[in-house]
Every structure is written in C-alpha cells, then in structure tokens.
Design a protein around this motif. Structure first.
Motif, PDB file in Angstrom:
ATOM      1  N   LYS A  23       0.586  -1.045  -0.698  1.00 28.77           N
ATOM      2  CA  LYS A  23      -0.016  -0.475  -0.255  1.00 28.77           C
ATOM      3  C   LYS A  23       1.050   0.958   0.289  1.00 28.77           C
ATOM      4  CE  LYS A  23      -3.983   0.244   2.341  1.00 28.77           C
ATOM      5  NZ  LYS A  23      -5.003   0.321   2.557  1.00 28.77           N
ATOM      6  N   LYS A  24       1.639   1.392   0.714  1.00 28.83           N
ATOM      7  CA  LYS A  24       2.615   2.637   0.730  1.00 28.83           C
ATOM      8  C   LYS A  24       3.230   2.657  -0.789  1.00 28.83           C
ATOM      9  CE  LYS A  24       7.052  -0.232   1.952  1.00 28.83           C
ATOM     10  NZ  LYS A  24       6.999  -1.001   1.488  1.00 28.83           N
TER      11      LYS A  24
ATOM     12  N   LYS B 296       0.799   5.342  -2.402  1.00 30.02           N
ATOM     13  CA  LYS B 296       0.103   6.367  -1.217  1.00 30.02           C
ATOM     14  C   LYS B 296       0.393   7.354  -2.700  1.00 30.02           C
ATOM     15  CE  LYS B 296      -2.003   5.156   2.336  1.00 30.02           C
ATOM     16  NZ  LYS B 296      -2.961   5.126   2.352  1.00 30.02           N
ATOM     17  N   ASN B 297      -0.151   8.297  -2.555  1.00 24.69           N
ATOM     18  CA  ASN B 297       0.042   9.978  -3.150  1.00 24.69           C
ATOM     19  C   ASN B 297      -0.264   9.540  -5.249  1.00 24.69           C
ATOM     20  OD1 ASN B 297       0.275  10.287  -0.636  1.00 24.69           O
ATOM     21  ND2 ASN B 297       2.868  10.124  -1.001  1.00 24.69           N
ATOM     22  N   GLU B 298      -0.538   8.615  -5.294  1.00 23.21           N
ATOM     23  CA  GLU B 298      -0.636   8.181  -6.622  1.00 23.21           C
ATOM     24  C   GLU B 298      -1.620   7.885  -7.055  1.00 23.21           C
ATOM     25  OE1 GLU B 298       1.519   8.497  -9.286  1.00 23.21           O
ATOM     26  OE2 GLU B 298       3.157   8.912  -8.145  1.00 23.21           O
TER      27      GLU B 298
ATOM     28  N   SER C 243      -6.331   6.288  -5.936  1.00 21.60           N
ATOM     29  CA  SER C 243      -7.117   6.961  -4.435  1.00 21.60           C
ATOM     30  C   SER C 243      -7.287   6.127  -4.019  1.00 21.60           C
ATOM     31  CB  SER C 243      -8.633   7.120  -5.078  1.00 21.60           C
ATOM     32  OG  SER C 243      -8.634   5.884  -6.062  1.00 21.60           O
ATOM     33  N   ASP C 244      -7.908   6.147  -2.911  1.00 20.19           N
ATOM     34  CA  ASP C 244      -7.863   5.033  -1.644  1.00 20.19           C
ATOM     35  C   ASP C 244      -8.566   3.499  -2.589  1.00 20.19           C
ATOM     36  OD1 ASP C 244      -6.602   6.252   0.283  1.00 20.19           O
ATOM     37  OD2 ASP C 244      -8.429   6.876   1.070  1.00 20.19           O
TER      38      ASP C 244
ATOM     39  N   ILE D 247      -6.551   1.645  -5.057  1.00 23.44           N
ATOM     40  CA  ILE D 247      -5.436   0.780  -4.534  1.00 23.44           C
ATOM     41  C   ILE D 247      -6.287   0.043  -4.079  1.00 23.44           C
ATOM     42  CG2 ILE D 247      -4.140   1.591  -2.273  1.00 23.44           C
ATOM     43  CD1 ILE D 247      -3.388   4.359  -2.200  1.00 23.44           C
ATOM     44  N   GLU D 248      -7.211  -0.492  -3.351  1.00 20.85           N
ATOM     45  CA  GLU D 248      -7.678  -1.477  -2.837  1.00 20.85           C
ATOM     46  C   GLU D 248      -7.648  -2.497  -4.114  1.00 20.85           C
ATOM     47  OE1 GLU D 248      -8.175  -2.140   0.574  1.00 20.85           O
ATOM     48  OE2 GLU D 248      -7.392  -0.887   0.839  1.00 20.85           O
TER      49      GLU D 248
END
Length: 117
Positions: A80-81, A84-86, A88-89, A92-93
């Motif tokens: 997940k790290k 991040k910042n690239e 959306s949540d 990512i999921e």
C-alpha cells in the motif's frame, strides 16, 4: 501517474494485446509486444502493466515460467505504501486485490517451459 488515468491504462494495455493478437502471431507474441509497449513508464504505471499482463496471462492455458516467476515475484513486493500519493484509496484497494488475484492465478497455472513467441 502523470499521463494515464488508472482505468485508462488497464484498458489501453488490453486493447494493445488484442491488436497484437489479431496480427495472427499468437498469444506469446501479443503478450511480449503489449508488455514492451507499456514497460518503463513509471513506478505505478509499471505495477499496473504487470497486473494487466498478469491478468492476460492468467487467461491462457499455460504460462511461460519466466513470466510466472518475474511477475509474481515483483508484484509480491508491492504494498500500500508504494501506491500512496499516486492513486485514490479505492484504486489502491482495487489494485491490491488484483495483485493478489494475479499472484494466485499465475502460481496455479500449468507451466510452459518454451519461451519462443
């Protein structure tokens, strides 16, 4: 991701694969060409490319051992790290779920030991 939208990149990779496949040179050729077309565009883009190619390979009857080892090994390191910042949540999921599915599916595929496209 500066040049692509999350879903747009998946769609473009799949479209390229289908176009290369339509040239009649076979699945291995189409996978190699699609992968090369989208490789080395950036960290997140490369992860998405690996997942998209992994999903395509998972639909094949057999998969070259080099792809299995390379894609599953590399995607196993994504966390997940890294996303991040690239993304959306939700993206990512979605991507982490797709990564897990690709790893599982490729590890369970019959092996093709012939790398010739």
């Amino acid at each position: 991701m500066k040049d692509w939208d999350y879903g747009e990149l998946f769609e473009a990779i799949n479209e390229s694969y289908e176009e290369f496949l339509a040239n009649g040179r076979g699945e291995k050729f189409a996978v190699a060409r699609a992968f090369n077309e989208y490789a080395n565009m950036g960290k997140i883009e490369d992860i998405i490319t690996g997942v998209a190619i992994g999903e395509i390979l998972a639909s094949h009857d057999k998969v070259f051992i080099g792809y299995i080892e390379g894609i599953t090994g590399w995607l196993s390191e994504v966390g997940k790290k890294d996303l991040k910042n690239e993304l959306s949540d939700g993206e990512i999921e979605n991507l982490l779920g797709r990564i897990a599915t690709v790893i599982r599916d490729l590890r369970n595929k019959p092996i093709d030991s012939n790398p010739v496209a």
